[in-house]
Write a protein that holds these residues in place. Sequence first.
Motif, PDB file in Angstrom:
ATOM      1  N   THR A   1      24.187 -37.688  15.761  1.00  0.00           N
ATOM      2  CA  THR A   1      24.840 -37.002  14.632  1.00  0.00           C
ATOM      3  C   THR A   1      24.067 -35.753  14.225  1.00  0.00           C
ATOM      4  OG1 THR A   1      23.756 -38.548  13.085  1.00  0.00           O
ATOM      5  CG2 THR A   1      26.030 -39.034  13.709  1.00  0.00           C
TER       6      THR A   1
ATOM      7  N   ARG B   1      23.735 -31.316  14.675  1.00  0.00           N
ATOM      8  CA  ARG B   1      24.584 -30.217  14.226  1.00  0.00           C
ATOM      9  C   ARG B   1      25.940 -30.217  14.929  1.00  0.00           C
ATOM     10  NH1 ARG B   1      19.555 -27.644  15.059  1.00  0.00           N
ATOM     11  NH2 ARG B   1      18.527 -26.875  13.161  1.00  0.00           N
TER      12      ARG B   1
ATOM     13  N   ARG C   1      28.227 -33.150  13.951  1.00  0.00           N
ATOM     14  CA  ARG C   1      28.771 -33.075  12.590  1.00  0.00           C
ATOM     15  C   ARG C   1      29.955 -32.115  12.516  1.00  0.00           C
ATOM     16  NH1 ARG C   1      23.652 -34.094   8.464  1.00  0.00           N
ATOM     17  NH2 ARG C   1      22.771 -35.806   9.699  1.00  0.00           N
TER      18      ARG C   1
ATOM     19  N   ARG D   1      33.983 -33.355  11.667  1.00  0.00           N
ATOM     20  CA  ARG D   1      34.906 -32.719  10.723  1.00  0.00           C
ATOM     21  C   ARG D   1      36.238 -32.390  11.394  1.00  0.00           C
ATOM     22  NH1 ARG D   1      30.321 -29.660   9.115  1.00  0.00           N
ATOM     23  NH2 ARG D   1      31.172 -27.774  10.119  1.00  0.00           N
TER      24      ARG D   1
ATOM     25  N   ASP E   1      21.561 -41.038   8.938  1.00  0.00           N
ATOM     26  CA  ASP E   1      21.449 -40.278   7.696  1.00  0.00           C
ATOM     27  C   ASP E   1      22.442 -40.876   6.703  1.00  0.00           C
ATOM     28  OD1 ASP E   1      21.622 -38.420   5.625  1.00  0.00           O
ATOM     29  OD2 ASP E   1      21.358 -36.696   6.944  1.00  0.00           O
TER      30      ASP E   1
ATOM     31  N   GLU F   1      22.864 -40.511   3.480  1.00  0.00           N
ATOM     32  CA  GLU F   1      23.503 -39.586   2.547  1.00  0.00           C
ATOM     33  C   GLU F   1      24.632 -38.825   3.226  1.00  0.00           C
ATOM     34  OE1 GLU F   1      22.345 -35.827  -0.409  1.00  0.00           O
ATOM     35  OE2 GLU F   1      20.801 -36.820   0.803  1.00  0.00           O
ATOM     36  N   TYR F   2      24.381 -38.362   4.452  1.00  0.00           N
ATOM     37  CA  TYR F   2      25.432 -37.674   5.208  1.00  0.00           C
ATOM     38  C   TYR F   2      26.627 -38.595   5.419  1.00  0.00           C
ATOM     39  CZ  TYR F   2      28.035 -36.214   9.311  1.00  0.00           C
ATOM     40  OH  TYR F   2      29.055 -35.908  10.179  1.00  0.00           O
ATOM     41  N   ALA F   3      26.378 -39.839   5.802  1.00  0.00           N
ATOM     42  CA  ALA F   3      27.456 -40.779   6.067  1.00  0.00           C
ATOM     43  C   ALA F   3      28.297 -41.019   4.818  1.00  0.00           C
ATOM     44  CB  ALA F   3      26.883 -42.096   6.580  1.00  0.00           C
TER      45      ALA F   3
ATOM     46  N   ASN G   1      28.667 -39.067   2.147  1.00  0.00           N
ATOM     47  CA  ASN G   1      29.380 -37.864   1.699  1.00  0.00           C
ATOM     48  C   ASN G   1      30.483 -37.420   2.652  1.00  0.00           C
ATOM     49  OD1 ASN G   1      27.742 -37.703  -0.574  1.00  0.00           O
ATOM     50  ND2 ASN G   1      26.263 -36.342   0.414  1.00  0.00           N
ATOM     51  N   ASN G   2      30.461 -37.912   3.891  1.00  0.00           N
ATOM     52  CA  ASN G   2      31.416 -37.448   4.890  1.00  0.00           C
ATOM     53  C   ASN G   2      32.268 -38.562   5.485  1.00  0.00           C
ATOM     54  OD1 ASN G   2      30.696 -34.378   5.491  1.00  0.00           O
ATOM     55  ND2 ASN G   2      28.772 -35.466   5.143  1.00  0.00           N
TER      56      ASN G   2
END
Length: 335
Positions: free
Chosen positions: A152, A154, A157, A161, A178, A180-182, A184-185
Amino acid sequence: MKIAFFGTKPYDRESFDAVNQEYEFDIHYHKSHLNADSAILARGDEAACIFVNDTADAGAIRALADQGVRLLALRCAGFNNVDLQAAAENGLTVVRVPAYSPHAVAEHAVALMLSLNRKIHRAYWRTRDGNFSLHGLLGFDLYGRTAGIVGTGRIARVLIRILQGFGMNVIAYDPYPDAEYALNNHVLYTSLDDLYRRSDIISLHCPLTESTRYMINERSIARMKDGVILINTGRGRLIHTPALIEGLKEKKIGAAGLDVYEEEAEYFYEDQSDKIIDDDVLARLLSFNNVIVTSHQGFFTAEALHNIARTTLRNVADFAAGKPLENEVKRNEKP
């Protein structure tokens, strides 16, 4: 600063000459790939610039150092083709381009997915011959399907999207998730086994290391969903190609899109159309109508070429000026 460029193509010269107007380095372009024998082409140059299919092993590193080279500038992100220990021992600093256009590679991965699923490559050849039959061209809606993304970073990601825009469910595996990334996305981290079991499409975006070498093999393929589409825009040796071929023959793998191949150095970036492909494994891959092989072109956009040239020459300029090197590759750094 004199720079020897190895393995260069016309598009390399065009993009670097444009950016070099700012720096005015003395660039010597060579078609030959770097190896221990061709390193002599760098005689009198202070830097050598290489790409993914150049061989910067211990022999080549020593030969470059003997010619007076002090900097090895990679115009790519990966550095698994560089013997970092030999570079350190011979006084060569190594720099790279860690990111040039994650959009370019992610979009190419999507192009492979769509082409394989909707059989665009087969339809193209059919209609050119006047065959407008739809038989054998059936695909499926991406909407509601599950994409498994391995790694996961750059590129991944950006891809996530795009796939979420199709309405796909995205699950991911990364040894360093990650959270936080998971959150939020809307991405669910899971185990590799679970990713293999649930995914309709699997896309590889992880570096080549000892732990990921041949991670796609007979055992992992057996755990995948029947008819899975496998995409690799990362590194060729993430996949054990004979196991992939068996998976295709047994129809366990429904299709494969490969922008990389484990023995690509002998073929990729060159016109081989007037020769016999004597790599039996590659020839077998090319015989499948549900396999698309592209020539490591995922990065190949105008924006990416410009970014590669800009970052590479900035790395050289920083080295020449004795500035801290933001993109230096250390001796013990992992790809």
